[in-house]
Design a protein around this motif. Structure first.
Motif, mmCIF file in Angstrom:
data_model
loop_
_atom_site.group_PDB
_atom_site.id
_atom_site.type_symbol
_atom_site.label_atom_id
_atom_site.label_comp_id
_atom_site.label_asym_id
_atom_site.label_seq_id
_atom_site.Cartn_x
_atom_site.Cartn_y
_atom_site.Cartn_z
ATOM 1 N N PRO A 34 0.820 -1.225 0.000
ATOM 2 C CA PRO A 34 0.000 0.000 0.000
ATOM 3 C C PRO A 34 0.848 1.266 0.000
ATOM 4 O O PRO A 34 1.959 1.274 0.533
ATOM 5 C CB PRO A 34 -0.823 -0.106 1.296
ATOM 6 N N ASP A 35 0.324 2.341 -0.632
ATOM 7 C CA ASP A 35 1.024 3.630 -0.545
ATOM 8 C C ASP A 35 0.563 4.340 0.723
ATOM 9 O O ASP A 35 -0.068 3.732 1.604
ATOM 10 C CB ASP A 35 0.809 4.459 -1.825
ATOM 11 N N PHE A 36 0.860 5.617 0.861
ATOM 12 C CA PHE A 36 0.458 6.362 2.055
ATOM 13 C C PHE A 36 -0.888 7.057 1.882
ATOM 14 O O PHE A 36 -1.744 7.003 2.744
ATOM 15 C CB PHE A 36 1.509 7.420 2.393
ATOM 16 N N ARG A 37 -1.055 7.740 0.719
ATOM 17 C CA ARG A 37 -2.154 8.703 0.634
ATOM 18 C C ARG A 37 -3.349 8.287 -0.217
ATOM 19 O O ARG A 37 -4.301 9.050 -0.333
ATOM 20 C CB ARG A 37 -1.608 10.057 0.153
ATOM 21 N N TYR A 43 -1.973 5.842 5.513
ATOM 22 C CA TYR A 43 -2.444 6.985 6.313
ATOM 23 C C TYR A 43 -3.933 6.891 6.640
ATOM 24 O O TYR A 43 -4.419 7.577 7.533
ATOM 25 C CB TYR A 43 -2.173 8.301 5.577
ATOM 26 N N MET A 44 -4.672 6.097 5.876
ATOM 27 C CA MET A 44 -6.119 5.990 6.106
ATOM 28 C C MET A 44 -6.452 4.891 7.122
ATOM 29 O O MET A 44 -7.595 4.694 7.464
ATOM 30 C CB MET A 44 -6.855 5.688 4.786
ATOM 31 N N MET A 45 -5.446 4.128 7.541
ATOM 32 C CA MET A 45 -5.730 3.012 8.442
ATOM 33 C C MET A 45 -5.927 3.515 9.865
ATOM 34 O O MET A 45 -5.319 4.485 10.287
ATOM 35 C CB MET A 45 -4.605 1.988 8.382
ATOM 36 N N ASP A 46 -6.798 2.771 10.550
ATOM 37 C CA ASP A 46 -7.121 3.160 11.911
ATOM 38 C C ASP A 46 -6.053 2.583 12.842
ATOM 39 O O ASP A 46 -6.000 1.381 13.062
ATOM 40 C CB ASP A 46 -8.513 2.585 12.245
ATOM 41 N N TYR A 47 -5.189 3.427 13.354
ATOM 42 C CA TYR A 47 -4.102 2.947 14.203
ATOM 43 C C TYR A 47 -4.055 3.834 15.435
ATOM 44 O O TYR A 47 -4.504 4.977 15.400
ATOM 45 C CB TYR A 47 -2.779 2.997 13.417
#
Ligand code: NAD
Length: 241
Positions: A34-37, A43-47
């Motif tokens: 996966p990329d970031f954006r 960046y969209m993952m719930d962490y």
């Protein structure tokens, strides 16, 4: 795919003396990383902490256990293999094109594919060093350890990747800037062009043909003479080496 744009890209490649391919995380999404954006990016993952914070130098020092938990989950893809984009770039080089890859990626897939002239601006997960004695460790060592990976001397083993707040490697910057400033074709691909200083490197380009291949538009699309909004692996598959 827009065949007229592919024809123009092919013509740019055929007539170029020095080519630089400047890539980002989007170059490896077709390999399953996966990329970031993007909408399904990291960046969209719930962490529990914002990913931007986790991959910073200060977080690495203050929360090393949490850093490595995240790192093993999102930065290590043992099954990922080079996709059509990595392979076509390597093939172009093998067939005699003077092509240099400048990548923001840390996955090592360009060298896996066979590209020889590669500048990894943000380092590589494949290299890991003890912060105390400098001993080298491979990626499996870090991936398979639990908690904070430790060296036989007791030091922490740190991946050779550039975290936020850390400087880029001097010789890598020099090599990348030199290649970009001598190129007559710069192909930018799979990058949102939002991570600096890397994104600023394309300003060193002095040639005439500047192309971008990105799934989505970027804020810098207006600076390019050829803009292709498609998947980079699919686009480069259509190019003849
Ligand atoms: P980014 O996530 O900010 O942007 C990726 C861009 O690629 C997006 O604009 C997206 O639309 C586009 N994209 C996604 N898949 C694509 C495809 N198949 N074809 C064409 N375009 C595609 O990534 P960035 O600009 O590289 O910045 C993020 C930073 O994090 C960089 O340093 C990057 O290398 C690092 N990172 C690396 C990896 C990796 O090593 N594979 C993965 C995630 C993040």
């Amino acid at each position: 795919m827009d065949t007229e744009k592919i024809r123009r890209l092919q013509n740019m490649i055929d007539t170029a003396g020095n080519i630089v391919f400047f890539g980002g995380a989007g170059v490896s999404t077709e390999s399953g990383i996966p990329d970031f954006r993007s909408a399904d990016g990291i960046y969209m993952m719930d962490y529990k902490y914002p990913p931007e914070e986790i991959i910073s130098h200060s977080f690495f020092l203050s929360h090393p256990k949490e850093f490595f938990e995240f790192y093993r989950q999102y930065f290590y893809y043992p099954d990922a293999v080079p996709n059509a984009a990595h392979k076509k770039l390597a093939e172009l080089e093998t067939k005699g094109k003077n092509i240099t890859v400048v990548t923001q990626n840390i996955d090592g897939l360009h060298t896996d594919a066979g590209s020889k002239k590669v500048y990894e601006l943000h380092g590589s997960v494949l290299r890991n060093y003890c912060m105390k004695c400098g001993k080298f460790y491979d990626v499996e060592y870090v991936a398979k350890s639990t908690g904070i990976p430790k060296c036989s001397c007791g030091g922490t083993v740190k991946p050779d990747v550039v975290l936020y707040e850390e400087p880029l490697d001097g010789p890598t910057i020099e090599g990348a800037v030199d290649a970009i400033s001598k190129a007559d074709l710069l192909i930018v691909a799979g990058t949102s062009l939002r991570v600096y200083p890397a994104a600023g490197f394309i300003r060193y380009f002095k040639g005439s043909n500047l192309a971008i291949i990105n799934k989505e538009r970027t804020d810098m699309d207006g600076d390019f003479s050829l803009v292709i909004h498609d998947k980079v692996g699919e686009v480069l598959s259509a190019i003849k080496a």
